[in-house]
Design an enzyme around this catalytic site. Structure first.
Site, PDB file in Angstrom:
ATOM      1  N   TRP A   1      -9.880  50.553  -0.094  1.00  0.00           N
ATOM      2  CA  TRP A   1     -10.126  49.197  -0.559  1.00  0.00           C
ATOM      3  C   TRP A   1     -10.362  49.124  -2.061  1.00  0.00           C
ATOM      4  O   TRP A   1      -9.933  48.153  -2.710  1.00  0.00           O
ATOM      5  CB  TRP A   1     -11.274  48.568   0.225  1.00  0.00           C
TER       6      TRP A   1
ATOM      7  N   LYS B   1     -18.274  41.110   8.471  1.00  0.00           N
ATOM      8  CA  LYS B   1     -18.906  42.381   8.833  1.00  0.00           C
ATOM      9  C   LYS B   1     -20.360  42.138   9.251  1.00  0.00           C
ATOM     10  O   LYS B   1     -20.688  42.200  10.427  1.00  0.00           O
ATOM     11  CB  LYS B   1     -18.864  43.355   7.654  1.00  0.00           C
TER      12      LYS B   1
ATOM     13  N   ASP C   1     -18.124  45.279  -4.742  1.00  0.00           N
ATOM     14  CA  ASP C   1     -17.613  44.779  -3.468  1.00  0.00           C
ATOM     15  C   ASP C   1     -18.489  45.402  -2.391  1.00  0.00           C
ATOM     16  O   ASP C   1     -18.393  46.587  -2.096  1.00  0.00           O
ATOM     17  CB  ASP C   1     -16.151  45.187  -3.300  1.00  0.00           C
TER      18      ASP C   1
END
Length: 375
Positions: A113, A207, A183
Site C-alpha cells: 500500500w 477496518k 496512512d
C-alpha cells in the site's frame, strides 16, 4: 480432537470474519443499527432518510467527531474531516492539498500500500524514497537510522501498518521539521496516538471505524489552505473544514455507524484497552505459528510483525486451499491472503472477539496434526 468453537456434531459453527476489509463490525453496533433502522431516535425516519442539512443528522455528525476527538485526545488545532472515498483517494488528495509551493515529498516504501501511495504521488511531485525495505520483500519496517530525509520536502509520508504484507511500525518515525503524514487505515484506533507528532493522519473506514465509504482525515490547521488551484472544491481540505465536512451529501449512514463504533470503543476502555487486547490476540496467533515447527511460517521479522494483519504461509503451499476451505467449514472465513502475495491472512481488528482467535489457533493445531506428513 474436538474444536472448542463447535457446539455439537451437526451444529452450525459460529462465524468469525477475518476479512482485511470491510472488516468485522461490533455485534452490539449492528444490533443497535438494526433496532433503529426504521425509526431513528423517535423521528419516524430511518437514518438512511434523514436530510444531511437537518439538525438531526448534524447532531449525529458532531457527536461522532467529538467522540473521535475524545478517543484520541486530538488537540484543538487539528480539524477532523469525514471525506468521501477510501484511503486510495487520499493518495492523490494528499499531494494536491499539502504540496503548496513545494515540488518534493518524502515517502517510506514498506509494502504494497505504501508503494501504491508512491506511484500516485509521482503524478504530482518528485518523490524521494526516504527508505525502502523492498530489498528483503518488505519483511520489516525501516529503523530511524535508515531514513534519508529531504529537508525541502513538503511532507513525509508513511504507512503505519501494511495490510497485505503483515508489517507494522511500532514506533513513530521522526521527520524533523517536515510535517509527518500517516496512512493509518488498518491500525487506526487500535492504540493510543500522540497526534501532535503528525501534520496529518488519514484512515479509510472499513477496518476499525465502520463500513466502507468514507475516510477520516485529521489535519493540523496550519496545513490547510495549500491546495493546488486545480484541486476539486469537494476535495480541498480547507473547504471541507470550513463546511464541517458538509460541502455535499456525506455518507450519512456510514458516519452514523462510525459514531456508534466510537461510543462502543469508549465504553470498553478506549484505545488503550484496544491495544491490550490487540497485543494479546496477535501474540496468541503468532505463538501458534512459531510453535508449529515449520508447518506454518510468518515471513515477517518478529519485531516488525503486525498486530492487525497476521500473514503466514504453509510449508507446503499446495495445502493452502485445503486449509482455507477447512477453516471456512468451521466458521473461520475470509482468511485468504492478499491476491498479490498469497498465503493466509488473519485480520484482528478491534471488533474481532477473543474467541475467534482461540478458534483459529485450535483449527491450526488440528490441521497441522492431520497433515504433518507433508512437512
Amino acid at each position: 480432537m474436538a474444536l472448542p468453537f463447535l457446539a455439537e456434531a451437526g451444529s452450525t459453527p459460529r462465524i468469525f470474519n477475518f476479512a482485511s476489509g470491510p472488516g468485522v463490525m461490533p455485534a452490539a453496533v449492528l444490533a443497535q443499527a438494526q433496532r433503529e433502522l426504521f425509526d431513528w431516535n423517535g423521528s419516524g425516519l430511518s437514518m438512511l432518510e434523514l436530510p444531511f442539512t437537518g439538525e438531526d443528522f448534524k447532531s449525529v455528525m458532531w457527536r461522532a467527531q467529538d467522540s473521535l476527538r475524545a478517543l484520541l485526545a486530538v488537540p484543538d488545532n487539528y480539524r477532523i474531516l469525514f471525506m468521501h472515498g477510501g484511503a486510495s483517494a487520499q493518495f492523490s488528495l494528499l499531494p494536491l492539498n499539502l504540496l503548496g509551493g513545494a515540488e518534493r515529498a518524502d515517502y517510506l516504501e514498506t509494502g504494497y500500500w505504501s508503494r501504491r501511495a508512491v506511484t500516485e504521488a509521482r503524478r504530482y511531485c518528485a518523490v524521494n524514497i526516504a527508505a525502502s525495505t523492498g530489498g528483503t520483500d518488505f519483511d520489516r519496517m525501516p529503523v530511524q537510522e535508515e531514513l534519508h530525509l529531504d529537508p525541502g520536502a513538503a511532507y513525509c509520508h508513511y504507512t503505519s501498518n501494511e495490510t497485505a504484507n503483515g508489517v507494522q511500525f511500532h514506533r513513530v518515525p521522526d521527520s524533523g521539521a517536515v510535517p509527518l503524514v500517516a496512512d493509518m487505515t488498518s491500525d487506526f484506533l487500535s492504540r493510543p496516538l500522540d497526534i501532535a507528532r503528525y501534520g496529518m493522519i488519514y484512515a479509510s473506514s472499513q477496518k476499525n471505524i465502520g463500513p466502507a465509504g468514507f475516510t477520516v482525515v485529521i489535519v493540523r490547521e496550519d496545513l490547510l489552505g495549500r491546495a493546488h488551484p486545480a484541486t476539486p472544491t469537494l476535495f480541498d481540505y480547507r473547504m471541507q473544514a470550513e463546511a464541517g465536512s458538509l460541502l455535499n451529501t456525506p455518507v450519512t449512514f456510514a458516519i452514523y455507524l462510525a459514531g456508534l463504533v466510537f461510543q462502543w470503543l469508549a465504553e470498553r476502555g478506549g484505545v488503550a484497552a484496544m491495544e491490550c487486547r490487540s497485543l494479546a490476540r496477535s501474540a496468541q496467533l503468532y505463538r501458534a505459528i512459531d510453535a508449529s515447527v515449520g508447518f506454518y511460517r510468518c515471513p515477517v521479522q518478529p519485531a516488525h510483525r503486525s498486530r492487525m494483519n497476521v500473514c503466514f504461509m504453509l510449508a507446503d503451499s499446495a495445502l493452502t486451499p485445503l486449509f482455507l476451505s477447512g477453516a471456512a467449514r468451521h466458521g473461520l472465513v475470509n482468511l485468504k491472503g492478499h491476491s498479490m502475495l498469497g498465503g493466509v491472512r488473519a485480520s484482528l481488528y478491534n471488533a474481532m472477539p477473543d474467541e475467534g482467535v482461540s478458534a483459529l489457533t485450535a483449527f491450526m493445531r488440528k490441521f497441522a496434526e492431520e497433515h504433518a506428513h507433508h512437512v
